[in-house]
Structures are given as structure tokens and as C-alpha cells.
Design an enzyme around this catalytic site. Structure first.
Site, PDB file in Angstrom:
ATOM      1  N   ARG A   1       0.828  -1.225   0.000  1.00 41.67           N
ATOM      2  CA  ARG A   1       0.000   0.000   0.000  1.00 41.67           C
ATOM      3  C   ARG A   1       0.864   1.278   0.000  1.00 41.67           C
ATOM      4  O   ARG A   1       0.524   2.283   0.632  1.00 41.67           O
ATOM      5  CB  ARG A   1      -0.921   0.037   1.235  1.00 41.67           C
ATOM      6  CG  ARG A   1      -1.957  -1.044   1.286  1.00 41.67           C
ATOM      7  CD  ARG A   1      -3.019  -0.917   0.201  1.00 41.67           C
ATOM      8  NE  ARG A   1      -4.081  -1.889   0.403  1.00 41.67           N
ATOM      9  CZ  ARG A   1      -4.045  -3.142  -0.029  1.00 41.67           C
ATOM     10  NH1 ARG A   1      -3.013  -3.592  -0.719  1.00 41.67           N
ATOM     11  NH2 ARG A   1      -5.055  -3.963   0.198  1.00 41.67           N
TER      12      ARG A   1
ATOM     13  N   SER B   1     -11.291  -0.428   2.796  1.00 37.45           N
ATOM     14  CA  SER B   1     -10.593  -0.548   4.084  1.00 37.45           C
ATOM     15  C   SER B   1     -10.126   0.826   4.541  1.00 37.45           C
ATOM     16  O   SER B   1      -9.452   1.522   3.780  1.00 37.45           O
ATOM     17  CB  SER B   1      -9.366  -1.441   3.940  1.00 37.45           C
ATOM     18  OG  SER B   1      -9.753  -2.703   3.475  1.00 37.45           O
TER      19      SER B   1
ATOM     20  N   GLU C   1      -5.618   4.146   5.536  1.00 35.05           N
ATOM     21  CA  GLU C   1      -5.218   3.821   4.167  1.00 35.05           C
ATOM     22  C   GLU C   1      -5.598   4.965   3.212  1.00 35.05           C
ATOM     23  O   GLU C   1      -4.784   5.386   2.389  1.00 35.05           O
ATOM     24  CB  GLU C   1      -5.878   2.507   3.740  1.00 35.05           C
ATOM     25  CG  GLU C   1      -5.395   2.014   2.407  1.00 35.05           C
ATOM     26  CD  GLU C   1      -6.130   0.769   1.938  1.00 35.05           C
ATOM     27  OE1 GLU C   1      -6.022  -0.282   2.585  1.00 35.05           O
ATOM     28  OE2 GLU C   1      -6.816   0.865   0.907  1.00 35.05           O
TER      29      GLU C   1
HETATM   30  C1  LIG Z   1     -15.537  -0.330  -1.815  1.00 34.98           C
HETATM   31  C2  LIG Z   1     -14.065  -0.074  -1.967  1.00 34.98           C
HETATM   32  C3  LIG Z   1     -13.183  -1.146  -2.004  1.00 34.98           C
HETATM   33  C4  LIG Z   1     -11.812  -0.938  -2.152  1.00 34.98           C
HETATM   34  N1  LIG Z   1     -10.980  -2.028  -2.203  1.00 34.98           N
HETATM   35  C5  LIG Z   1      -9.649  -1.854  -2.362  1.00 34.98           C
HETATM   36  C6  LIG Z   1      -8.774  -2.991  -2.434  1.00 34.98           C
HETATM   37  O1  LIG Z   1      -9.203  -4.126  -2.397  1.00 34.98           O
HETATM   38  N2  LIG Z   1      -7.449  -2.764  -2.575  1.00 34.98           N
HETATM   39  C7  LIG Z   1      -6.935  -1.500  -2.667  1.00 34.98           C
HETATM   40  O2  LIG Z   1      -5.711  -1.375  -2.797  1.00 34.98           O
HETATM   41  N3  LIG Z   1      -7.734  -0.407  -2.600  1.00 34.98           N
HETATM   42  C8  LIG Z   1      -9.077  -0.552  -2.456  1.00 34.98           C
HETATM   43  N4  LIG Z   1      -9.894   0.551  -2.376  1.00 34.98           N
HETATM   44  C9  LIG Z   1      -9.308   1.899  -2.422  1.00 34.98           C
HETATM   45  C10 LIG Z   1      -9.350   2.552  -3.831  1.00 34.98           C
HETATM   46  O3  LIG Z   1     -10.228   1.875  -4.668  1.00 34.98           O
HETATM   47  C11 LIG Z   1      -7.972   2.591  -4.495  1.00 34.98           C
HETATM   48  O4  LIG Z   1      -7.033   3.219  -3.672  1.00 34.98           O
HETATM   49  C12 LIG Z   1      -7.999   3.327  -5.852  1.00 34.98           C
HETATM   50  O5  LIG Z   1      -6.770   3.144  -6.521  1.00 34.98           O
HETATM   51  C13 LIG Z   1      -8.301   4.827  -5.714  1.00 34.98           C
HETATM   52  O6  LIG Z   1      -8.551   5.342  -7.013  1.00 34.98           O
HETATM   53  P1  LIG Z   1      -9.229   6.775  -7.202  1.00 34.98           P
HETATM   54  O7  LIG Z   1      -9.142   7.126  -8.640  1.00 34.98           O
HETATM   55  O8  LIG Z   1     -10.599   6.774  -6.632  1.00 34.98           O
HETATM   56  O9  LIG Z   1      -8.253   7.699  -6.348  1.00 34.98           O
HETATM   57  P2  LIG Z   1      -8.614   8.965  -5.434  1.00 34.98           P
HETATM   58  O10 LIG Z   1      -9.409   8.534  -4.260  1.00 34.98           O
HETATM   59  O11 LIG Z   1      -9.189  10.028  -6.287  1.00 34.98           O
HETATM   60  O12 LIG Z   1      -7.166   9.385  -4.940  1.00 34.98           O
HETATM   61  C14 LIG Z   1      -6.452   8.560  -4.038  1.00 34.98           C
HETATM   62  C15 LIG Z   1      -5.039   9.136  -3.866  1.00 34.98           C
HETATM   63  O13 LIG Z   1      -4.331   9.064  -5.094  1.00 34.98           O
HETATM   64  C16 LIG Z   1      -3.969  10.363  -5.555  1.00 34.98           C
HETATM   65  N5  LIG Z   1      -4.184  10.351  -7.006  1.00 34.98           N
HETATM   66  C17 LIG Z   1      -5.308  10.006  -7.674  1.00 34.98           C
HETATM   67  N6  LIG Z   1      -5.113  10.052  -8.991  1.00 34.98           N
HETATM   68  C18 LIG Z   1      -3.825  10.442  -9.169  1.00 34.98           C
HETATM   69  C19 LIG Z   1      -3.008  10.683 -10.321  1.00 34.98           C
HETATM   70  N7  LIG Z   1      -3.472  10.524 -11.566  1.00 34.98           N
HETATM   71  N8  LIG Z   1      -1.721  11.091 -10.128  1.00 34.98           N
HETATM   72  C20 LIG Z   1      -1.232  11.272  -8.871  1.00 34.98           C
HETATM   73  N9  LIG Z   1      -1.949  11.061  -7.746  1.00 34.98           N
HETATM   74  C21 LIG Z   1      -3.231  10.631  -7.900  1.00 34.98           C
HETATM   75  C22 LIG Z   1      -4.857  11.326  -4.807  1.00 34.98           C
HETATM   76  O14 LIG Z   1      -4.237  12.606  -4.647  1.00 34.98           O
HETATM   77  C23 LIG Z   1      -5.017  10.616  -3.474  1.00 34.98           C
HETATM   78  O15 LIG Z   1      -3.886  10.838  -2.669  1.00 34.98           O
HETATM   79  C24 LIG Z   1     -11.297   0.374  -2.250  1.00 34.98           C
HETATM   80  C25 LIG Z   1     -12.194   1.470  -2.208  1.00 34.98           C
HETATM   81  C26 LIG Z   1     -13.549   1.246  -2.074  1.00 34.98           C
HETATM   82  C27 LIG Z   1     -14.503   2.416  -2.078  1.00 34.98           C
END
Ligand SMILES: Cc1cc2nc3c(=O)[nH]c(=O)nc-3n(C[C@H](O)[C@H](O)[C@H](O)COP(=O)(O)OP(=O)(O)OC[C@H]3O[C@@H](n4cnc5c(N)ncnc54)[C@H](O)[C@@H]3O)c2cc1C
Length: 329
Positions: free
Chosen positions: A161, A234, A325
Site C-alpha cells: 500500500r 478498508s 489507508e
Molecule cells: C468499496 C471499496 C473497495 C476498495 N478495495 C480496495 C482494495 O481491495 N485494494 C486497494 O488497494 N484499494 C481498495 N480501495 C481503495 C481505492 O479503490 C484505491 O485506492 C484506488 O486506486 C483509488 O482510485 P481513485 O481514482 O478513486 O483515487 P482517489 O481517491 O481520487 O485518490 C487517491 C489518492 O491518489 C492520488 N491520485 C489520484 N489520482 C492520481 C493521479 N493521476 N496522479 C497522482 N496522484 C493521484 C490522490 O491525490 C489521493 O492521494 C477500495 C475502495 C472502495 C470504495
């Protein structure tokens, strides 16, 4: 226009917690080449925050600066097994796209919400697989060097992570990710019921698509759907403790789940009574103690207060510090 700019942009619908918050400015950037111009805007001076689909972020307040959404799309096969995807592509749709073209590797990561561009930030992982295994390069705009750059997998410094993108927060804006995907891969089934789910589906020799189907079924059953109840998956990482602490904990709590010094954050929270606990509309899921949920109209500050209370009680009972996380603003 390579970018659009919105003042006082509401963020609730842009995050899966759906808590009220506003960005002073929001830039949607459709072309990586426009990043220097956008970041040089006076609106960026108070600070910049990159936002994908908002599935790993909790806003406890408004954001005073410029929220940048890299709206860069497109999936391209560079050579057999070498695939590049734009930062704004939806992760799960991308996983299904690769499987439909006969590429293996990403099947255990099916149905993780969010964008391709955010996937390297915390090296997403699930069901025994981590993203890092299949990333060959990450394309980004480097805000320190003020230039586009390409990071090799080693330069991404991936771990559980974690990555250089988390360590050097906000330095890189990911614009695209390149993957190297095998045509065949020994299925990874020994994790959290995947094998049993395939058996229940009547599949004896699973293809990568079957594994993705099984993972999807498990996730839909176990995790609250953000479309129904706000959450970010999580909320805490599984803590990793030093050998000495692991020994102390195993002696004091023989029933505590532990693997290679890693503890189950869900178990720790459950022992402190947080599974299904609720304070107004802020709560922990009844289905999974690790998932902080917004039952309706909780604010980010209320959710964060409950999470901090859980941290304090786990620390007091077990001497273990839980780390969030998602990113907390
Ligand atoms: C129901 C649910 C289940 C999940 N299960 C998992 C799992 O099993 N495993 C897991 O690892 N995660 C899980 N997650 C967390 C999440 O899905 C991941 O972390 C995902 O990669 C976040 O993507 P996002 O586009 O929504 O990022 P955001 O929430 O928009 O951003 C997350 C972080 O990344 C940064 N960021 C986003 N895009 C960029 C970019 N293009 N360049 C630089 N920085 C950036 C943001 O500034 C922030 O710090 C889960 C979330 C939910 C809601």
C-alpha cells in the site's frame, strides 16, 4: 480546450464517502501536455490536490487550492502483452478489457474502484495480488522538475500500500500507466475464499476471467457498495509490527491472527467493539469492521473523529498504531 476550470466546485459526488466539501477551484485536464499551464495558474498557488474517482480520500474540510482531475483517456496495445492506459480510465473496466483480450494478471484485482492513474499511488492489492507485479512504467508530470517523466517499476518503489507517489506526495501527477501482462499465469486462489467461490460456481479449471468473476462475487457480498453507502473500502492498513512486538502480542493474545508480522486491522477493531458501531451517521460496517461508512449525512469531520477514536482504543488495548489507508484532507 485541453482543460476546464470551475470555481467553488462541489466534491461530494466526486468521492465515494460522499461527504460535503468544496474545492476553491477544480481543473479537469484532458491532455497531459496542458499540465504545466494548469499548474502555473494563480489558482494553484495555495496548493494542488490530484483527484481521480475519489474512492480513497476523505475530505474533512474544503480545499482552498486547485483540485486537478487528470481526465486523460485511452487504452493502447504497444506490443503483445504491453498495454498503456490513460490515468482517467476506470480500473475495473480496464481489468475486464485486458481479460477480454486474453491477457492474464489483473484478475484478482477486479472490482477495485477508482482510476488507472491512482492504482500505482498505493500499489493497489487484493486477493493475493499487488499491482506492482504487472506495472512496467508510469508516465507522470513531475512538479519538482516541471517536466513530463517516465518512471520505471523500480523507480516507483512499490511496497505494501505504498510507493514513491505516496512518499513524495503531490510531486507526480500520473498521466498514464504501462503494464506488461502475460498470456498465461498460474491462478492465485489461496486467498480469502477464491477457491471455494470457484467451486460454488462449478469451475474446476479456472481461466483468469473465472477468477475475476469469483473475486467480483466475493467483493459484492463482503464489501458495502459505495453506490448504496458511502465508504472508501478498508479505512486502515493492516499494521506490520517488529518481531519483538509480534512475540509480545502472540503471547498476550494467542487467538490474534498474524502472518509475517502483519496483523489484521479488522480483527483489532472488532475486539474493541467497532464492527457495526455507529455515532450518528458515521459508523463501521456491520459486514466488515475495517470499512468506515457514511450512513447518510455524516460529515468528513465526524467520520474522521470516529476513526481517530478507533485508533486510540486499539492503541490502548494492543499498543498498536493503526494508519489510515485513504488520504485524509
Ligand atoms: C468499496 C471499496 C473497495 C476498495 N478495495 C480496495 C482494495 O481491495 N485494494 C486497494 O488497494 N484499494 C481498495 N480501495 C481503495 C481505492 O479503490 C484505491 O485506492 C484506488 O486506486 C483509488 O482510485 P481513485 O481514482 O478513486 O483515487 P482517489 O481517491 O481520487 O485518490 C487517491 C489518492 O491518489 C492520488 N491520485 C489520484 N489520482 C492520481 C493521479 N493521476 N496522479 C497522482 N496522484 C493521484 C490522490 O491525490 C489521493 O492521494 C477500495 C475502495 C472502495 C470504495
Amino acid at each position: 480546450m485541453a482543460h476546464t476550470l470551475t470555481e467553488n466546485a462541489p466534491l461530494a459526488a466526486r468521492t465515494t464517502f460522499r461527504v460535503p466539501a468544496h474545492a476553491a477551484w477544480l481543473a479537469e485536464v484532458r491532455d497531459a501536455g496542458a499540465m504545466p499551464e494548469v499548474l502555473a495558474l494563480p489558482q494553484a498557488a495555495p496548493g494542488v490536490l490530484v483527484l481521480g474517482e475519489g474512492s480513497n480520500i476523505l475530505f474533512t474540510r474544503d480545499f482552498d487550492g486547485l483540485v486537478v482531475h487528470p481526465d486523460i483517456r485511452g487504452i493502447e496495445v504497444l506490443a503483445d502483452g504491453a498495454v498503456r492506459a490513460g490515468a482517467a480510465e476506470n480500473w475495473h473496466a480496464f481489468v475486464r478489457w485486458t481479460l477480454a483480450r486474453g491477457y492474464a494478471g489483473l484478475e484478482n484485482l477486479a472490482l477495485i474502484p477508482g482510476t488507472v492513474g491512482a492504482a500505482p499511488i498505493q500499489n493497489i492489492g487484493a486477493y493475493g495480488t499487488e499491482l506492482e507485479e504487472f506495472v512496467s512504467a508510469v508516465h507522470a508530470y513531475d512538479r519538482v522538475a516541471r517536466a513530463q517523466c517516465e518512471l520505471s517499476r523500480d523507480a516507483c518503489a512499490f511496497s505494501y500500500r505504498d510507493s514513491v507517489f505516496k512518499q513524495q506526495r503531490d510531486r507526480y501527477i500520473v498521466t498514464a500507466v504501462e503494464f506488461r501482462l502475460p498470456r498465461e499465469r498460474a491462478p492465485v486462489l489461496d486467498y480469502a475464499g477464491v477457491r471455494d467461490e470457484l467451486a460454488a460456481m462449478g469451475v474446476a479449471a479456472p481461466s483468469p476471467t473465472d477468477v475475476a468473476d469469483a473475486v467480483e462475487r466475493l467483493r459484492r457480498r463482503k464489501l458495502p457498495d459505495p453506490a448504496e453507502v458511502g465508504n472508501a473500502g478498508s479505512f486502515f492498513k493492516n499494521p506490520v509490527v517488529a518481531a519483538e512486538a509480534a512475540e509480545r502480542l502472540a503471547a498476550a493474545f494467542p487467538e490474534m491472527p498474524m502472518w509475517n508480522g502483519k496483523l489484521s486491522a479488522a480483527w483489532l477493531l472488532e475486539q474493541c467493539g467497532f464492527k457495526g458501531a455507529r455515532d450518528g451517521d458515521a459508523g463501521f460496517s456491520e459486514r466488515h469492521a475495517l470499512v468506515l461508512v457514511n450512513h447518510g449525512s455524516a460529515t468528513g469531520a465526524q467520520l474522521w473523529a470516529l476513526a481517530q477514536r478507533a485508533q486510540a482504543e486499539v492503541k490502548q488495548k494492543f499498543g498498536v498504531q493503526l494508519e489510515p489507508e485513504p488520504r485524509v484532507i
